[in-house]
Design a protein around this motif. Sequence first.
Motif, PDB file in Angstrom:
ATOM      1  N   ALA A  24      42.294  42.869  18.713  1.00  0.00           N
ATOM      2  CA  ALA A  24      41.938  41.862  17.711  1.00  0.00           C
ATOM      3  C   ALA A  24      42.306  40.500  18.244  1.00  0.00           C
ATOM      4  CB  ALA A  24      42.643  42.134  16.392  1.00  0.00           C
ATOM      5  N   GLY A  25      41.400  39.883  18.940  1.00  0.00           N
ATOM      6  CA  GLY A  25      41.682  38.584  19.508  1.00  0.00           C
ATOM      7  C   GLY A  25      42.071  38.704  20.958  1.00  0.00           C
ATOM      8  N   ALA A  26      41.717  37.722  21.754  1.00  0.00           N
ATOM      9  CA  ALA A  26      41.986  37.775  23.188  1.00  0.00           C
ATOM     10  C   ALA A  26      43.310  37.119  23.511  1.00  0.00           C
ATOM     11  CB  ALA A  26      40.868  37.077  23.946  1.00  0.00           C
ATOM     12  N   PRO A  27      44.025  37.623  24.502  1.00  0.00           N
ATOM     13  CA  PRO A  27      45.253  36.977  24.922  1.00  0.00           C
ATOM     14  C   PRO A  27      44.963  35.666  25.630  1.00  0.00           C
ATOM     15  CG  PRO A  27      44.688  38.746  26.417  1.00  0.00           C
ATOM     16  CD  PRO A  27      43.719  38.821  25.280  1.00  0.00           C
ATOM     17  N   SER A  28      45.964  34.812  25.702  1.00  0.00           N
ATOM     18  CA  SER A  28      45.818  33.577  26.457  1.00  0.00           C
ATOM     19  C   SER A  28      45.877  33.917  27.940  1.00  0.00           C
ATOM     20  CB  SER A  28      46.941  32.594  26.081  1.00  0.00           C
ATOM     21  OG  SER A  28      46.903  32.309  24.704  1.00  0.00           O
ATOM     22  N   ALA A  29      44.786  33.689  28.647  1.00  0.00           N
ATOM     23  CA  ALA A  29      44.720  34.076  30.048  1.00  0.00           C
ATOM     24  C   ALA A  29      45.594  33.165  30.900  1.00  0.00           C
ATOM     25  CB  ALA A  29      43.271  34.019  30.526  1.00  0.00           C
ATOM     26  N   LEU A  30      46.249  33.750  31.887  1.00  0.00           N
ATOM     27  CA  LEU A  30      46.979  32.976  32.872  1.00  0.00           C
ATOM     28  C   LEU A  30      46.040  32.623  34.013  1.00  0.00           C
ATOM     29  CD1 LEU A  30      50.371  34.916  33.160  1.00  0.00           C
ATOM     30  CD2 LEU A  30      49.751  33.090  31.570  1.00  0.00           C
ATOM     31  N   SER A  31      46.280  31.485  34.632  1.00  0.00           N
ATOM     32  CA  SER A  31      45.522  31.140  35.824  1.00  0.00           C
ATOM     33  C   SER A  31      45.944  32.069  36.960  1.00  0.00           C
ATOM     34  CB  SER A  31      45.781  29.692  36.217  1.00  0.00           C
ATOM     35  OG  SER A  31      47.115  29.538  36.687  1.00  0.00           O
ATOM     36  N   ALA A  32      45.169  32.064  38.039  1.00  0.00           N
ATOM     37  CA  ALA A  32      45.510  32.900  39.192  1.00  0.00           C
ATOM     38  C   ALA A  32      46.874  32.525  39.747  1.00  0.00           C
ATOM     39  CB  ALA A  32      44.431  32.762  40.265  1.00  0.00           C
ATOM     40  N   ALA A  33      47.184  31.224  39.788  1.00  0.00           N
ATOM     41  CA  ALA A  33      48.477  30.778  40.303  1.00  0.00           C
ATOM     42  C   ALA A  33      49.613  31.217  39.390  1.00  0.00           C
ATOM     43  CB  ALA A  33      48.479  29.264  40.464  1.00  0.00           C
ATOM     44  N   ALA A  37      52.678  33.776  40.244  1.00  0.00           N
ATOM     45  CA  ALA A  37      54.092  33.454  40.073  1.00  0.00           C
ATOM     46  C   ALA A  37      54.801  34.532  39.254  1.00  0.00           C
ATOM     47  CB  ALA A  37      54.241  32.091  39.398  1.00  0.00           C
ATOM     48  N   LEU A  38      54.114  35.055  38.249  1.00  0.00           N
ATOM     49  CA  LEU A  38      54.696  36.122  37.435  1.00  0.00           C
ATOM     50  C   LEU A  38      54.863  37.393  38.256  1.00  0.00           C
ATOM     51  CD1 LEU A  38      55.659  37.274  34.776  1.00  0.00           C
ATOM     52  CD2 LEU A  38      53.269  37.593  34.098  1.00  0.00           C
ATOM     53  N   GLU A  39      53.861  37.748  39.032  1.00  0.00           N
ATOM     54  CA  GLU A  39      53.961  38.936  39.882  1.00  0.00           C
ATOM     55  C   GLU A  39      55.102  38.797  40.883  1.00  0.00           C
ATOM     56  OE1 GLU A  39      50.049  39.099  41.479  1.00  0.00           O
ATOM     57  OE2 GLU A  39      49.233  40.263  39.787  1.00  0.00           O
ATOM     58  N   ALA A  40      55.290  37.595  41.409  1.00  0.00           N
ATOM     59  CA  ALA A  40      56.386  37.370  42.356  1.00  0.00           C
ATOM     60  C   ALA A  40      57.737  37.535  41.670  1.00  0.00           C
ATOM     61  CB  ALA A  40      56.267  35.980  42.975  1.00  0.00           C
ATOM     62  N   ALA A  41      57.859  37.070  40.417  1.00  0.00           N
ATOM     63  CA  ALA A  41      59.117  37.209  39.680  1.00  0.00           C
ATOM     64  C   ALA A  41      59.427  38.677  39.413  1.00  0.00           C
ATOM     65  CB  ALA A  41      59.048  36.430  38.368  1.00  0.00           C
ATOM     66  N   VAL A  42      58.405  39.460  39.097  1.00  0.00           N
ATOM     67  CA  VAL A  42      58.603  40.889  38.846  1.00  0.00           C
ATOM     68  C   VAL A  42      58.968  41.619  40.134  1.00  0.00           C
ATOM     69  CG1 VAL A  42      57.430  43.010  38.131  1.00  0.00           C
ATOM     70  CG2 VAL A  42      57.148  40.918  36.789  1.00  0.00           C
ATOM     71  N   ALA A  43      58.403  41.189  41.256  1.00  0.00           N
ATOM     72  CA  ALA A  43      58.652  41.843  42.541  1.00  0.00           C
ATOM     73  C   ALA A  43      59.878  41.328  43.268  1.00  0.00           C
ATOM     74  CB  ALA A  43      57.421  41.674  43.444  1.00  0.00           C
ATOM     75  N   PRO A  71      54.619  29.574  33.193  1.00  0.00           N
ATOM     76  CA  PRO A  71      55.901  29.166  33.794  1.00  0.00           C
ATOM     77  C   PRO A  71      56.392  27.806  33.334  1.00  0.00           C
ATOM     78  CG  PRO A  71      54.132  29.068  35.420  1.00  0.00           C
ATOM     79  CD  PRO A  71      53.555  29.747  34.210  1.00  0.00           C
ATOM     80  N   THR A  72      55.540  27.045  32.641  1.00  0.00           N
ATOM     81  CA  THR A  72      55.942  25.738  32.117  1.00  0.00           C
ATOM     82  C   THR A  72      56.404  25.804  30.670  1.00  0.00           C
ATOM     83  OG1 THR A  72      53.619  25.344  31.567  1.00  0.00           O
ATOM     84  CG2 THR A  72      54.414  24.479  33.677  1.00  0.00           C
ATOM     85  N   ASP A  73      56.349  26.978  30.054  1.00  0.00           N
ATOM     86  CA  ASP A  73      56.639  27.125  28.622  1.00  0.00           C
ATOM     87  C   ASP A  73      58.132  27.069  28.322  1.00  0.00           C
ATOM     88  OD1 ASP A  73      53.999  27.394  27.853  1.00  0.00           O
ATOM     89  OD2 ASP A  73      54.031  29.591  27.841  1.00  0.00           O
ATOM     90  N   TYR A  92      61.283  32.938  36.668  1.00  0.00           N
ATOM     91  CA  TYR A  92      59.872  32.577  36.509  1.00  0.00           C
ATOM     92  C   TYR A  92      59.742  31.204  35.840  1.00  0.00           C
ATOM     93  CZ  TYR A  92      55.118  32.950  34.447  1.00  0.00           C
ATOM     94  OH  TYR A  92      53.818  32.750  34.034  1.00  0.00           O
ATOM     95  N   LEU A  93      60.496  30.995  34.785  1.00  0.00           N
ATOM     96  CA  LEU A  93      60.428  29.730  34.052  1.00  0.00           C
ATOM     97  C   LEU A  93      61.136  28.610  34.803  1.00  0.00           C
ATOM     98  CD1 LEU A  93      61.043  31.229  30.515  1.00  0.00           C
ATOM     99  CD2 LEU A  93      58.894  30.247  31.343  1.00  0.00           C
ATOM    100  N   ALA A  94      62.248  28.923  35.446  1.00  0.00           N
ATOM    101  CA  ALA A  94      62.987  27.887  36.183  1.00  0.00           C
ATOM    102  C   ALA A  94      62.137  27.314  37.309  1.00  0.00           C
ATOM    103  CB  ALA A  94      64.292  28.461  36.728  1.00  0.00           C
ATOM    104  N   GLN A  95      61.427  28.162  38.023  1.00  0.00           N
ATOM    105  CA  GLN A  95      60.617  27.694  39.144  1.00  0.00           C
ATOM    106  C   GLN A  95      59.402  26.905  38.674  1.00  0.00           C
ATOM    107  OE1 GLN A  95      59.644  30.548  42.138  1.00  0.00           O
ATOM    108  NE2 GLN A  95      61.769  31.122  42.522  1.00  0.00           N
ATOM    109  N   GLY A  96      58.934  27.197  37.469  1.00  0.00           N
ATOM    110  CA  GLY A  96      57.759  26.497  36.956  1.00  0.00           C
ATOM    111  C   GLY A  96      58.076  25.287  36.110  1.00  0.00           C
ATOM    112  N   GLY A  97      59.361  24.982  35.924  1.00  0.00           N
ATOM    113  CA  GLY A  97      59.743  23.845  35.102  1.00  0.00           C
ATOM    114  C   GLY A  97      59.846  24.158  33.628  1.00  0.00           C
ATOM    115  N   GLY A  98      59.766  25.432  33.275  1.00  0.00           N
ATOM    116  CA  GLY A  98      59.894  25.820  31.883  1.00  0.00           C
ATOM    117  C   GLY A  98      61.349  25.966  31.462  1.00  0.00           C
ATOM    118  N   THR A  99      61.545  26.457  30.246  1.00  0.00           N
ATOM    119  CA  THR A  99      62.884  26.604  29.671  1.00  0.00           C
ATOM    120  C   THR A  99      63.016  27.996  29.083  1.00  0.00           C
ATOM    121  OG1 THR A  99      62.968  24.254  29.111  1.00  0.00           O
ATOM    122  CG2 THR A  99      64.505  25.700  27.949  1.00  0.00           C
TER     123      THR A  99
END
Length: 279
Positions: A24-33, A37-43, A71-73, A92-99
């Motif tokens: 019910a409704g589409a998720p907010s898509a992440l860009s490829a970058a 970055a998320l895959e790198a944080a998980v790995a 990562p900016t959120d 993930y958030l620290a590297q992207g400038g998020g909190t």
Amino acid sequence: MIRQSLALLLAASAPFALAACATAGAPSALSAAQRGALEAAVAAPTRTPANTQRDRYRNPVETLSFFGVRPTDTVVEIWPGAGWYTEILAPYLAQGGGTYYAAAPNAGLNRVRAMMEANPQLYGRVNLAIFPAWEAGDSRVPDGSADVVLTFRNVHNWRMGSQRDGQDYAPEAFAQIFRMLKPGGVLGIVDHRLPENADAERERTSGYIKVSTVRRLAEEAGFRFAGASEINANPRDTADWAQGVWTLPPSLRLGDQDRDRYLAIGESDRMTLKFVKPR
């Protein structure tokens, strides 16, 4: 289409027919970058090996992508427990400038504090906050400051009253979460799923909770339902164990009794729900 999808979600067979999709409704898509970055944080090799072994049950890349965590959120994780998602979200958030906020009762933040002390370079930017807000303490998540609030396998605890004399404080918890989010902000929930045809009283003892109950609590607090995913579904879990969800791994409350059987089942069948605070 939304009504039809919701009906499927609530049907007994739905958890297994809609694997890994939004209903019910589409998720907010992440860009490829951002996805990279998320895959790198998980790995990352800094994650605890015992935690990475559970990725197959918890699907962190797909789950956080579904919730649209960028990562900016500014992201609040409610009750991070032993820090399973902290190991992913904080870097993930620290590297992207998020909190990143870890929000829990004072005692519930001790493991995150230990992570911060042991590795300040990796976790030094973690913000600690008190949740629920009736506890003593000065640190709070400011109202209207969060882009995303996440909570993993915790709503059933609020329903059970695990921290407040056995009283159900889920409505209050959802109201506090609603206040901390920005308009348009996302609430992402993963929890152990109780079949819709089960006795509702089992929500008070089993560790499982119905999708309809979570939706009601969120919508009564003012949230709009935005989507569901079956990425964390497990059709092997019948949700009817004598010792509740804790019969299954990782708790394995029965010890060696039928241990191999429960390991073969794996972790619980889980709902993955996305809500939005209206603008």
